[in-house]
Design a protein around this motif. Structure first.
Motif, PDB file in Angstrom:
ATOM      1  N   PHE A  29     -67.309  20.694   5.885  1.00  0.00           N
ATOM      2  CA  PHE A  29     -66.394  21.622   6.559  1.00  0.00           C
ATOM      3  C   PHE A  29     -64.965  21.327   6.124  1.00  0.00           C
ATOM      4  O   PHE A  29     -64.657  20.269   5.564  1.00  0.00           O
ATOM      5  CB  PHE A  29     -66.543  21.512   8.091  1.00  0.00           C
ATOM      6  CG  PHE A  29     -66.289  20.148   8.659  1.00  0.00           C
ATOM      7  CD1 PHE A  29     -67.203  19.109   8.470  1.00  0.00           C
ATOM      8  CD2 PHE A  29     -65.131  19.878   9.396  1.00  0.00           C
ATOM      9  CE1 PHE A  29     -66.969  17.839   8.994  1.00  0.00           C
ATOM     10  CE2 PHE A  29     -64.890  18.609   9.914  1.00  0.00           C
ATOM     11  CZ  PHE A  29     -65.812  17.591   9.716  1.00  0.00           C
ATOM     12  N   ALA A  30     -64.078  22.321   6.417  1.00  0.00           N
ATOM     13  CA  ALA A  30     -62.686  22.211   5.982  1.00  0.00           C
ATOM     14  C   ALA A  30     -61.923  21.247   6.884  1.00  0.00           C
ATOM     15  O   ALA A  30     -62.049  21.296   8.117  1.00  0.00           O
ATOM     16  CB  ALA A  30     -62.034  23.588   6.036  1.00  0.00           C
ATOM     17  N   ASP A  31     -61.138  20.355   6.261  1.00  0.00           N
ATOM     18  CA  ASP A  31     -60.264  19.450   7.023  1.00  0.00           C
ATOM     19  C   ASP A  31     -59.122  20.275   7.623  1.00  0.00           C
ATOM     20  O   ASP A  31     -58.531  21.115   6.931  1.00  0.00           O
ATOM     21  CB  ASP A  31     -59.728  18.345   6.086  1.00  0.00           C
ATOM     22  CG  ASP A  31     -59.127  17.180   6.860  1.00  0.00           C
ATOM     23  OD1 ASP A  31     -58.202  17.414   7.672  1.00  0.00           O
ATOM     24  OD2 ASP A  31     -59.560  16.040   6.663  1.00  0.00           O
ATOM     25  N   ILE A  32     -58.823  20.034   8.900  1.00  0.00           N
ATOM     26  CA  ILE A  32     -57.760  20.830   9.553  1.00  0.00           C
ATOM     27  C   ILE A  32     -56.353  20.321   9.223  1.00  0.00           C
ATOM     28  O   ILE A  32     -55.363  20.969   9.584  1.00  0.00           O
ATOM     29  CB  ILE A  32     -57.900  20.926  11.104  1.00  0.00           C
ATOM     30  CG1 ILE A  32     -58.190  19.572  11.724  1.00  0.00           C
ATOM     31  CG2 ILE A  32     -58.910  21.972  11.505  1.00  0.00           C
ATOM     32  CD1 ILE A  32     -57.984  19.550  13.230  1.00  0.00           C
ATOM     33  N   ASN A  33     -56.266  19.193   8.545  1.00  0.00           N
ATOM     34  CA  ASN A  33     -54.953  18.702   8.069  1.00  0.00           C
ATOM     35  C   ASN A  33     -55.047  18.497   6.552  1.00  0.00           C
ATOM     36  O   ASN A  33     -55.042  17.351   6.073  1.00  0.00           O
ATOM     37  CB  ASN A  33     -54.591  17.366   8.734  1.00  0.00           C
ATOM     38  CG  ASN A  33     -54.613  17.445  10.246  1.00  0.00           C
ATOM     39  OD1 ASN A  33     -53.777  18.110  10.838  1.00  0.00           O
ATOM     40  ND2 ASN A  33     -55.552  16.776  10.873  1.00  0.00           N
ATOM     41  N   PRO A  34     -55.190  19.602   5.802  1.00  0.00           N
ATOM     42  CA  PRO A  34     -55.480  19.421   4.373  1.00  0.00           C
ATOM     43  C   PRO A  34     -54.355  18.707   3.625  1.00  0.00           C
ATOM     44  O   PRO A  34     -53.190  19.067   3.764  1.00  0.00           O
ATOM     45  CB  PRO A  34     -55.646  20.861   3.862  1.00  0.00           C
ATOM     46  CG  PRO A  34     -54.986  21.729   4.880  1.00  0.00           C
ATOM     47  CD  PRO A  34     -55.067  21.021   6.191  1.00  0.00           C
ATOM     48  N   ILE A  35     -54.735  17.702   2.824  1.00  0.00           N
ATOM     49  CA  ILE A  35     -53.759  17.011   1.973  1.00  0.00           C
ATOM     50  C   ILE A  35     -53.348  17.967   0.855  1.00  0.00           C
ATOM     51  O   ILE A  35     -52.184  18.037   0.485  1.00  0.00           O
ATOM     52  CB  ILE A  35     -54.367  15.713   1.391  1.00  0.00           C
ATOM     53  CG1 ILE A  35     -54.727  14.746   2.515  1.00  0.00           C
ATOM     54  CG2 ILE A  35     -53.401  15.055   0.415  1.00  0.00           C
ATOM     55  CD1 ILE A  35     -55.418  13.478   2.043  1.00  0.00           C
ATOM     56  N   LEU A  36     -54.331  18.674   0.304  1.00  0.00           N
ATOM     57  CA  LEU A  36     -54.095  19.758  -0.656  1.00  0.00           C
ATOM     58  C   LEU A  36     -55.048  20.889  -0.274  1.00  0.00           C
ATOM     59  O   LEU A  36     -56.019  20.673   0.463  1.00  0.00           O
ATOM     60  CB  LEU A  36     -54.385  19.300  -2.091  1.00  0.00           C
ATOM     61  CG  LEU A  36     -53.458  18.243  -2.713  1.00  0.00           C
ATOM     62  CD1 LEU A  36     -53.961  17.835  -4.102  1.00  0.00           C
ATOM     63  CD2 LEU A  36     -52.018  18.739  -2.807  1.00  0.00           C
ATOM     64  N   GLU A  37     -54.801  22.092  -0.788  1.00  0.00           N
ATOM     65  CA  GLU A  37     -55.635  23.242  -0.429  1.00  0.00           C
ATOM     66  C   GLU A  37     -57.098  23.004  -0.799  1.00  0.00           C
ATOM     67  O   GLU A  37     -57.387  22.529  -1.891  1.00  0.00           O
ATOM     68  CB  GLU A  37     -55.112  24.497  -1.139  1.00  0.00           C
ATOM     69  CG  GLU A  37     -53.859  25.027  -0.477  1.00  0.00           C
ATOM     70  CD  GLU A  37     -53.332  26.280  -1.151  1.00  0.00           C
ATOM     71  OE1 GLU A  37     -54.147  27.088  -1.618  1.00  0.00           O
ATOM     72  OE2 GLU A  37     -52.109  26.413  -1.199  1.00  0.00           O
ATOM     73  N   GLY A  38     -57.982  23.324   0.127  1.00  0.00           N
ATOM     74  CA  GLY A  38     -59.417  23.179  -0.131  1.00  0.00           C
ATOM     75  C   GLY A  38     -59.994  21.843   0.315  1.00  0.00           C
ATOM     76  O   GLY A  38     -61.196  21.602   0.155  1.00  0.00           O
ATOM     77  N   HIS A  39     -59.159  20.972   0.885  1.00  0.00           N
ATOM     78  CA  HIS A  39     -59.595  19.635   1.359  1.00  0.00           C
ATOM     79  C   HIS A  39     -60.826  19.788   2.277  1.00  0.00           C
ATOM     80  O   HIS A  39     -60.787  20.478   3.280  1.00  0.00           O
ATOM     81  CB  HIS A  39     -58.415  19.009   2.117  1.00  0.00           C
ATOM     82  CG  HIS A  39     -58.636  17.614   2.596  1.00  0.00           C
ATOM     83  ND1 HIS A  39     -57.598  16.863   3.088  1.00  0.00           N
ATOM     84  CD2 HIS A  39     -59.732  16.826   2.682  1.00  0.00           C
ATOM     85  CE1 HIS A  39     -58.044  15.677   3.447  1.00  0.00           C
ATOM     86  NE2 HIS A  39     -59.343  15.628   3.217  1.00  0.00           N
ATOM     87  N   THR A  40     -61.898  19.134   1.879  1.00  0.00           N
ATOM     88  CA  THR A  40     -63.201  19.279   2.556  1.00  0.00           C
ATOM     89  C   THR A  40     -63.728  17.913   2.988  1.00  0.00           C
ATOM     90  O   THR A  40     -63.497  16.912   2.303  1.00  0.00           O
ATOM     91  CB  THR A  40     -64.203  19.943   1.567  1.00  0.00           C
ATOM     92  OG1 THR A  40     -63.698  21.237   1.227  1.00  0.00           O
ATOM     93  CG2 THR A  40     -65.597  20.081   2.132  1.00  0.00           C
TER      94      THR A  40
END
Ligand code: 5GP
Ligand code: ZN
Length: 138
Positions: free
Chosen positions: A28-39
């Motif tokens: 699932f997608a991380d809600i605090n993405p380090i970069l776009e698409g962080h999973t």
């Protein structure tokens, strides 16, 4: 496990943005993405860290990471994917349910700080002594 936010995500008690799922893992997608698409990829069965996780769950996570990393290349045009996994509060593990970060890099995008460390030659005696300690403990 009672009180574990990632167990709640697996049960659907906390909403999440699903990317991939099979019998053993959920991505699932991380809600605090380090970069776009962080999973994040997690085992459906609770384990706290690399010391605890059964090999079958670990293998399933690695097999899923290959699929998701491929989809990051195909779907997002990623030219690199960093895989990060923290074990223990001392190295900033915040959620105590094993999780594997996949962080895609876009062409021309910013560097990830943790992948751009400066190489400093080490003391070969210390390098060998530490390698021996780890090797002997296996
Ligand atoms: P750690 O430092 O433990 O490796 O990272 C935990 C990760 O979990 C962080 O990147 C954080 O953004 C993510 N995270 C924490 N709570 C939630 C949540 O409720 N939903 C999602 N999607 N990600 C979360
Ligand atoms: Zn859990």
């Amino acid at each position: 496990m009672e009180g574990c936010i990632f167990c709640k995500i697996i049960k659907g008690e906390i909403p999440s943005t699903r990317i991939y799922e099979d019998e053993k893992v959920y991505a699932f997608a991380d809600i605090n993405p380090i970069l776009e698409g962080h999973t994040l990829i997690i085992p459906k069965r609770h384990s706290e860290n690399l010391w605890e996780i059964p090999e079958a769950d670990l293998s399933a996570i690695h097999a899923a990471s290959k699929k998701v990393a491929g989809a990051m290349k195909k779907g997002l045009g990623a030219d690199g994917v960093a895989c990060v996994q923290l074990n223990g509060k001392s190295v900033n593990q915040v959620v105590m349910h094993y999780h594997f970060h996949l962080i895609p890099h876009q062409p021309g995008g910013p560097d990830l700080p943790m992948t751009a460390w400066k190489l400093m030659p080490g003391d070969m005696d210390k390098i060998k002594a530490n390698a021996e300690k780890i090797s002997r403990a296996l």
